[in-house]
Scaffold this active site. Structure first.
Site, short mmCIF file in Angstrom:
data_model
loop_
_atom_site.label_atom_id
_atom_site.label_comp_id
_atom_site.label_asym_id
_atom_site.label_seq_id
_atom_site.Cartn_x
_atom_site.Cartn_y
_atom_site.Cartn_z
N CYS A 1 -26.72 1.62 -16.49
CA CYS A 1 -25.04 1.64 -16.66
C CYS A 1 -24.37 2.14 -15.72
O CYS A 1 -24.22 3.04 -15.54
CB CYS A 1 -25.66 1.29 -18.12
SG CYS A 1 -24.91 2.46 -18.39
N CYS B 1 -23.73 5.58 -16.81
CA CYS B 1 -24.50 6.35 -16.31
C CYS B 1 -23.34 6.95 -15.11
O CYS B 1 -23.38 8.27 -14.65
CB CYS B 1 -25.42 5.77 -15.94
SG CYS B 1 -26.78 5.66 -17.03
N ASP C 1 1.66 5.46 18.77
CA ASP C 1 1.55 4.92 17.25
C ASP C 1 1.01 5.43 15.87
O ASP C 1 1.71 4.96 14.67
CB ASP C 1 1.18 3.30 17.46
CG ASP C 1 1.25 2.60 18.39
OD1 ASP C 1 2.71 2.83 18.68
OD2 ASP C 1 0.67 2.04 19.16
N ASP D 1 -2.51 0.88 18.69
CA ASP D 1 -2.97 1.39 19.05
C ASP D 1 -3.31 2.28 20.11
O ASP D 1 -4.48 2.73 20.61
CB ASP D 1 -3.61 -0.16 20.50
CG ASP D 1 -2.93 0.05 21.67
OD1 ASP D 1 -1.39 0.44 21.96
OD2 ASP D 1 -3.71 -0.65 22.93
N ASP E 1 3.43 -2.71 17.41
CA ASP E 1 4.24 -2.68 18.55
C ASP E 1 3.66 -3.00 19.78
O ASP E 1 2.58 -4.93 20.02
CB ASP E 1 2.56 -1.22 18.96
CG ASP E 1 2.98 -0.63 20.15
OD1 ASP E 1 3.63 -0.62 20.50
OD2 ASP E 1 1.84 -0.57 20.61
#
Length: 848
Positions: free
Chosen positions: A18, A21, A629, A625, A429
């Site tokens: 549960c 636990c 950046d 990318d 970008d």
């Protein structure tokens, strides 16, 4: 701790039954010396631990978990996933056996208790049938409760063992010594049916829960199933099939038509198309030839090729994706922190309420206080299950992140998934994000189209090392290049060479001016126009006049305009940042439909710009990318890396888009909205269930209506609450996330497909507002939420118009539905919402 090298690992946890636990294991691990942070996921049955190996080891962590009454699987055999899956299957089979027999034995007990309870044989029969249910099939509850008691702790098993054990003992006493109660004027009831049926219901609930929790890990299993078990290894002239574990970097592998690629590598020989949709989410196969990269888990199409293994085992892109998804599914959303704190104190609190209810009944009801108090105690212990509370967030997170992985959206953690829905500004970008990241030929204009100039142009540029020359070479691929003699590169201007005794030049305008080469008015006008559009012009000329020009630009991706339009329709501002010049930035922004841009921005300026937006109160997502950046990605509230970008950008990012398609950004935001909405629904039902159920079980309705909840009904309700929460989370898997781009935004221009130079997204046309005057007697105006594109709009409009006597017109901007009731019948908002949900999907309606 900050200066030490930390290790992050995820270990399976066994023995948890549960949410309490999970809270106890979580607390135990976080108390260990050397552990910087530990997060236990009850739904996934895993613990993600960041720890210092110089202070603690997996063995010491396992010992601490074992001391708490659970276990940690720390073996690293390379087959952990199979071992965990096999453990899950064994657990499920054992649970199914216990549940089946518990139901079979409990049914006659329940029937006897309901219809034949006054028969002399009833009590002995119920005793004989309920005893194996409680102490054999339900022995796990008592074993776990005893373990918890030894550690001065309590969990759901404590509630179940305490309530059913008390009910069984009380029933045995009443059966053996009925005169004790009869002498006091009280009918001696037995609760064998309650004890056995409660065990059966809870086992059934856990069986369904285990089955549903198994389904939440489908995304991981699908990803793991993408790697084949064997490969064809090529050694000299010999080919042999070997297990994938035996492949080493540098080995040559043969891939036949229809086979899956087993490891990451580089094509050495042969050509084919490869279906990479399992990684990128894009359905179009990618052409592969010598020097092209291939990835584990992708599917070869019709051709065969030989490739060199570069990354194997846990180093492949597929393995990296699996780790990202596993780590993300094991993290906790901020809302889960509150839930964990509640679950940690929930069981002791409920036990206290149960005892108080018993005492209150004893004091307030002199005649039947003991019996009713005992019934209330048992029912409170049964109905107050914290499992629904513990499953509410992690199951939704697991399904949401798994759904994202299937779409090529890799989400690093649950916090990112929850943050995404708050984003109101997206910063993009330019190069490689909005654009394709490489120059391509957009226009090729010949002074004399009939002359054999393409071969001459190709012959010159194929010998040049300039990056722009590569774009022209690719564009003219398929043309027979002319044989060039006396080739010479002129720095900063271009190249020249001799073809069949005549000198030709290829380069910029300065090259032509230096050699006094004449320009025709037509070519000069075209060059001026293209330069005004921020395109780079390359000339082809002989020693007397210009013969042709090629315009090159970093072209906007075909999907960028549609993606940005979808973002703006969600009420999100979009900015373009680039280090390029202002003319180029303006042109790209115009083509992509972006209103705001900044040009000439250095890497550190990007991060400062993101920070300035945050200081204005915006929640900012940054998509990029490149390495340049990384600072801005780290500064943003939500960082998004394009899958084709640098490893550094992907490491910094919260979300990675495998397809490098901007359409994935609005899809990720929509996924976030749906996941958080599911979490809130789950938490609402889990909290409301306990807030209502516990007082009713304690007997608050008895003085008013004489109603006291039967423990059997409490057990059924408890089981249903957990199953309903998990089932609601699984609904996420069937939600429509993928956006359909409006194909009407692409037009053909010249020799290639380009985005219309003035897309509808930035046309300065006024928004049409609907006239408030009602032409018909009955008209309703509704705002429609959730529409992302024209496809969504038509679905909603079609759903509404399917109703009899309804004429509906739905607009996208503003998102408004005008409904005219042409017949005698009108529909309520609830009826209209039901129709839209059933036919179109979830698009919430509100009165405008």
């Amino acid at each position: 701790m900050a200066n030490k090298q930390l290790t992050l690992e995820t270990f399976p946890v066994t023995g948890m039954s549960c949410a309490a636990c999970a809270a106890r294991v979580d607390k135990t691990l976080n108390r260990q010396e050397g552990v910087a942070h530990a997060a236990v996921n009850y739904a996934a049955a895993t613990a993600t631990i960041e720890y210092d190996r110089s202070c603690c080891t997996p063995q010491s962590l396992r010992q601490a978990v074992q001391d708490a009454g659970y276990d940690l699987i720390i073996t690293h055999t390379g087959h952990e996933s199979e071992e965990v899956e096999e453990t899950h299957r064994r657990t499920y089979r054992a649970l199914r056996f216990r549940t089946t027999w518990a139901v079979v034995l409990s049914l006659p007990v329940m029937v006897t208790g309901m219809f034949f309870m006054h028969q002399r044989w009833a009590n002995p029969l119920m005793f004989l049938l309920s005893t194996p249910v409680v102490f054999w099939l339900g022995r796990g509850f008592f074993i776990n409760a005893w373990k918890q008691l030894k550690h001065r702790s309590a969990n759901m098993d404590t509630l179940v063992a305490g309530s059913t054990g008390i009910a069984w003992l009380f029933s045995v006493f009443n059966m053996a010594f009925p005169d004790f109660w009869l002498e006091r004027g009280i009918e001696p009831h037995v609760y064998f049916e309650a004890a056995s049926v409660i065990i059966a219901f809870i086992l059934l609930g856990r069986l369904l829960e285990e089955r549903a929790k198994g389904r939440t890990s489908n995304a991981i299993r699908k990803l793991m199933g993408l790697q084949p078990k064997t490969v064809t290894l090529v050694t000299g002239d010999e080919q042999r099939t070997v297990p994938v574990e035996h492949v080493s970097p540098g080995d040559l592998l043969l891939v036949k038509p229809g086979e899956r690629i087993a490891v990451d590598g580089t094509v050495v020989q042969g050509t084919s198309y490869v279906d990479e949709s399992s990684l990128s989410g894009e359905p179009v196969p990618v052409a592969k030839g010598p020097d092209a990269e291939v990835y584990a888990g992708t599917i070869n199409q019709k051709g065969s090729f030989l490739f060199r293994a570069d990354k194997v085992g846990t180093d492949t892109l597929l393995a990296h994706i699996i780790r990202m998804v596993q780590d993300a599914q094991g993290t906790k959303a901020p809302v889960q922190q509150l839930v964990d704190r509640i679950a940690a104190v929930f069981v002791p609190t409920i036990m206290g309420i149960a005892v108080l209810a018993f005492i209150a009944w004893m004091i307030l009801d002199a005649e039947n206080g003991f019996t009713h108090g005992l019934l209330a105690l048992v029912t409170v212990l049964i109905i107050a299950c914290p499992c629904a509370l513990g499953l509410a967030t992690p199951t939704a997170i697991m399904v949401g992140i798994g759904k994202g992985a299937e779409l090529g959206i890799l989400i690093k953690d649950a916090d990112s998934l929850e943050t995404a829905r708050k984003v109101d500004t997206v910063v993009l970008d330019k190069t490689g994000t909005v654009t394709e990241g490489r120059p391509v030929v957009t226009h090729l204009i010949w002074e004399d189209p009939s002359a054999p100039l393409p071969g001459i142009f190709l012959g010159l540029e194929s010998l040049s090392e300039h990056p722009l020359a590569e774009a022209i070479t690719q564009h003219l691929k398929g043309t027979q290049p002319a044989s060039v003699e006396g080739f010479e590169s002129i720095t900063g201007q271009g190249v020249k060479g001799t073809v069949q005794g005549r000198t030709y030049y290829a380069g910029n305008r300065r090259l032509l001016e230096e050699h006094h080469i004449a320009l025709s008015p037509r070519l000069e006008a075209e060059a001026a126009r293209l330069a005004g559009e921020a395109q780079t012009v390359i000339w082809l000329a002989d020693d007397s006049r210009a013969l042709a020009l090629a315009a090159l630009a970093d072209r906007v991706k075909p999907t960028s305009a549609a993606a940005i339009r979808n973002l703006r329709q969600q009420g999100i501002d979009v900015w373009l940042l680039t280090g390029d010049n202002e003319d180029t930035a303006r042109q790209i922004a115009r083509q992509a439909g972006i209103d705001h841009f900044r040009a000439g921005v250095l890497p550190q300026d990007k991060a400062r710009f993101v920070k300035s937006l945050q200081q204005q109160g915006h929640i900012v997502a940054m998509a990029g990318d490149g390495i340049n950046d990384s600072a801005a990605l780290a500064q943003a509230d939500l960082s998004i890396a394009m899958g084709s970008g640098s490893d550094i950008a992907m490491d910094v990012a919260n979300i990675t888009l495998m397809a490098s398609d901007l359409n994935k950004i609005p899809e990720a935001l929509r996924l976030s909205h749906l996941t958080v909405r599911t979490i809130r629904q789950n938490l609402f039902w889990a909290f409301i269930y306990n807030l209502i159920g516990v007082p009713v079980a304690a007997g608050v309705l008895y003085p008013v209506w004489g109603f006291l909840l039967n423990p059997m009904i409490g057990g059924a309700a408890m089981a249903f609450s957990s199953v309903s929460v998990v089932t609601n989370s699984l609904r996420l898997a069937s939600k429509k996330i993928r956006l359909t781009a409006d194909k009407g935004e692409e037009t053909t221009s010249g020799e290639l497909t380009t985005v219309d130079e003035k897309p509808a997204a930035i046309e300065e046309t006024p928004i049409t507002t609907l006239n408030d005057k009602q032409e018909m007697k009955k008209e309703m105006k509704l705002t429609v939420s959730g529409m992302m594109c024209n496809h969504c709009r038509t679905r909603v409009e079609k759903a509404l118009n399917m109703l009899d006597g309804v004429q509906a017109s739905v607009s996208l901007n503003p998102p408004l539905a005008v409904i005219t009731f042409t017949g005698a019948t009108s529909y309520s908002l609830e009826e209209l919402q039901t129709q839209v949900n059933e036919v179109a999907g979830e698009y919430p309606l509100q009165k405008a």
